[in-house]
Write a protein that holds these residues in place. Structure first.
Motif, short mmCIF file in Angstrom:
data_model
loop_
_atom_site.label_atom_id
_atom_site.label_comp_id
_atom_site.label_asym_id
_atom_site.label_seq_id
_atom_site.Cartn_x
_atom_site.Cartn_y
_atom_site.Cartn_z
N LEU A 141 0.84 -1.20 0.00
CA LEU A 141 0.00 0.00 0.00
C LEU A 141 0.87 1.25 0.00
O LEU A 141 0.59 2.21 -0.74
CB LEU A 141 -0.93 -0.01 1.21
CG LEU A 141 -1.86 1.20 1.37
CD1 LEU A 141 -2.76 1.36 0.15
CD2 LEU A 141 -2.71 1.07 2.64
N LEU A 142 1.92 1.25 0.81
CA LEU A 142 2.83 2.39 0.83
C LEU A 142 3.47 2.60 -0.54
O LEU A 142 3.61 3.74 -1.01
CB LEU A 142 3.91 2.19 1.90
CG LEU A 142 4.99 3.27 1.96
CD1 LEU A 142 4.39 4.65 2.18
CD2 LEU A 142 6.00 2.94 3.06
N GLU A 143 3.86 1.51 -1.18
CA GLU A 143 4.43 1.62 -2.53
C GLU A 143 3.44 2.29 -3.49
O GLU A 143 3.84 3.09 -4.34
CB GLU A 143 4.84 0.26 -3.05
CG GLU A 143 6.13 -0.27 -2.47
CD GLU A 143 6.73 -1.39 -3.29
OE1 GLU A 143 7.48 -1.12 -4.24
OE2 GLU A 143 6.43 -2.56 -2.96
N SER A 144 2.17 1.97 -3.35
CA SER A 144 1.16 2.60 -4.20
C SER A 144 1.15 4.11 -4.02
O SER A 144 1.08 4.87 -4.99
CB SER A 144 -0.23 2.03 -3.89
OG SER A 144 -0.30 0.65 -4.17
N PHE A 145 1.25 4.53 -2.75
CA PHE A 145 1.26 5.97 -2.47
C PHE A 145 2.54 6.63 -2.97
O PHE A 145 2.52 7.76 -3.46
CB PHE A 145 1.08 6.22 -0.97
CG PHE A 145 -0.33 6.03 -0.48
CD1 PHE A 145 -1.37 6.80 -0.99
CD2 PHE A 145 -0.62 5.08 0.49
CE1 PHE A 145 -2.67 6.62 -0.55
CE2 PHE A 145 -1.91 4.90 0.94
CZ PHE A 145 -2.95 5.67 0.43
N LEU A 146 3.65 5.93 -2.85
CA LEU A 146 4.91 6.48 -3.33
C LEU A 146 4.88 6.67 -4.85
O LEU A 146 5.38 7.68 -5.37
CB LEU A 146 6.07 5.55 -2.94
CG LEU A 146 6.41 5.49 -1.45
CD1 LEU A 146 7.42 4.37 -1.19
CD2 LEU A 146 6.96 6.81 -0.95
N LYS A 147 4.30 5.71 -5.54
CA LYS A 147 4.19 5.82 -6.99
C LYS A 147 3.32 7.02 -7.37
O LYS A 147 3.63 7.74 -8.33
CB LYS A 147 3.58 4.54 -7.57
CG LYS A 147 4.50 3.33 -7.49
CD LYS A 147 3.78 2.08 -7.96
CE LYS A 147 4.63 0.83 -7.80
NZ LYS A 147 3.90 -0.40 -8.19
N LEU A 148 2.25 7.24 -6.61
CA LEU A 148 1.38 8.39 -6.89
C LEU A 148 2.10 9.70 -6.60
O LEU A 148 1.98 10.67 -7.36
CB LEU A 148 0.11 8.30 -6.04
CG LEU A 148 -0.83 7.15 -6.37
CD1 LEU A 148 -2.01 7.11 -5.40
CD2 LEU A 148 -1.34 7.25 -7.81
N ALA A 149 2.86 9.74 -5.50
CA ALA A 149 3.62 10.95 -5.17
C ALA A 149 4.61 11.27 -6.28
O ALA A 149 4.78 12.45 -6.65
CB ALA A 149 4.35 10.75 -3.84
#
Length: 257
Positions: free
Chosen positions: A116-124
């Protein structure tokens, strides 16, 4: 001018009357802005409402990791909503890994939270937004690995705690930290302040989380940041006016306020 910005607060977790009183008093304490981070989708929506109501509020949207892992449908709904409202947020946050939740159970599984954190990092990365992180102790190196993997520089570790090797790595990578009012009485935070470059530092309350010492029994409020800055000035052995200016400009520049 001794202006301040609260770089991390959960404004939506306060009562309505508390929010109204706080916002009315911001000018008096020279607090120009507060970065209100989100806990889940409902929190994101509430923070957007508060930002529409109060110009000083800058909302960040995300999913706080110290809670039960969301279902796939909840994750999809959250990310879809953030995507539609990304131009209204100042950053992605609060996101990270559940260190404290994990210490309560040996059978706790971390894998889904990392994904989930990786998903947010990709969006950032895709949206060119800063990311506001909950990553302490053993979790901080894991998050550093991910930040390096996606070449993300605009990372803010709020209320950070960690070992010397991780601190050195974060300084080398240019990541920011923010300091809470417990800098007045927690030796661990005081030692961190001595080591970390003032050019990569901000100040926060993480309200409504309560504090001890002279703050015991008081509602957590941005006015406490003035006490934090006095403590930082003493620890850094630098003139307090200079500390105010640096911390304020750090936050403005990092978040593009």
């Amino acid at each position: 001018m001794r202006q301040i910005i609260d770089a991390h607060i959960h404004l939506d977790h306060y009562q309505d009357n508390e929010i109204e009183l706080m916002m009315k008093g911001l000018n008096r304490i020279q607090c120009t802005n507060i970065i209100s981070v989100s806990f889940d989708l409902a929190s994101c929506k509430r923070n957007l409402e508060l930002a529409n109501q109060y110009l000083q509020v800058k909302p960040a949207f995300g999913f706080h990791p110290e809670q039960e892992f969301p279902s796939d449908s909840d994750v999809g709904e959250l990310i879809s909503w953030i995507d539609k409202n990304k131009d209204k947020m100042i950053a992605i946050g609060e996101v990270g890994l559940p260190y404290y939740l994990r210490t309560e159970s040996r059978s706790f599984r971390l894998e889904g939270y990392i994904e989930l954190l990786e998903s947010f990092l990709k969006l950032a990365k895709r949206w060119e937004k800063p990311i506001l992180l909950h990553a302490v102790y053993d979790d901080a190196p894991v998050v550093c690995n991910l930040l390096e993997k996606y070449n993300i520089k605009n990372a803010h570790f709020h209320w950070f705690k960690g070992n010397a090797a991780t601190i050195e790595r974060m300084i080398k990578n240019g990541y920011y930290i923010s300091v809470t009012p417990d800098v007045l009485y927690e030796q661990e935070i005081q030692e961190l302040v001595k080591i970390y470059p003032i050019e990569k530092m901000m100040v926060e309350t993480d309200g409504p989380w309560p504090f001890e010492g002279i703050f015991s029994g008081k509602m957590t409020h941005p006015w406490m940041i003035h006490q934090s800055i006095n403590a930082i000035s003493e620890l850094k052995k630098e003139e307090v006016t200079s500390i105010y200016e640096t911390l304020y400009n750090n936050t403005k520049c990092f978040y593009g306020i």
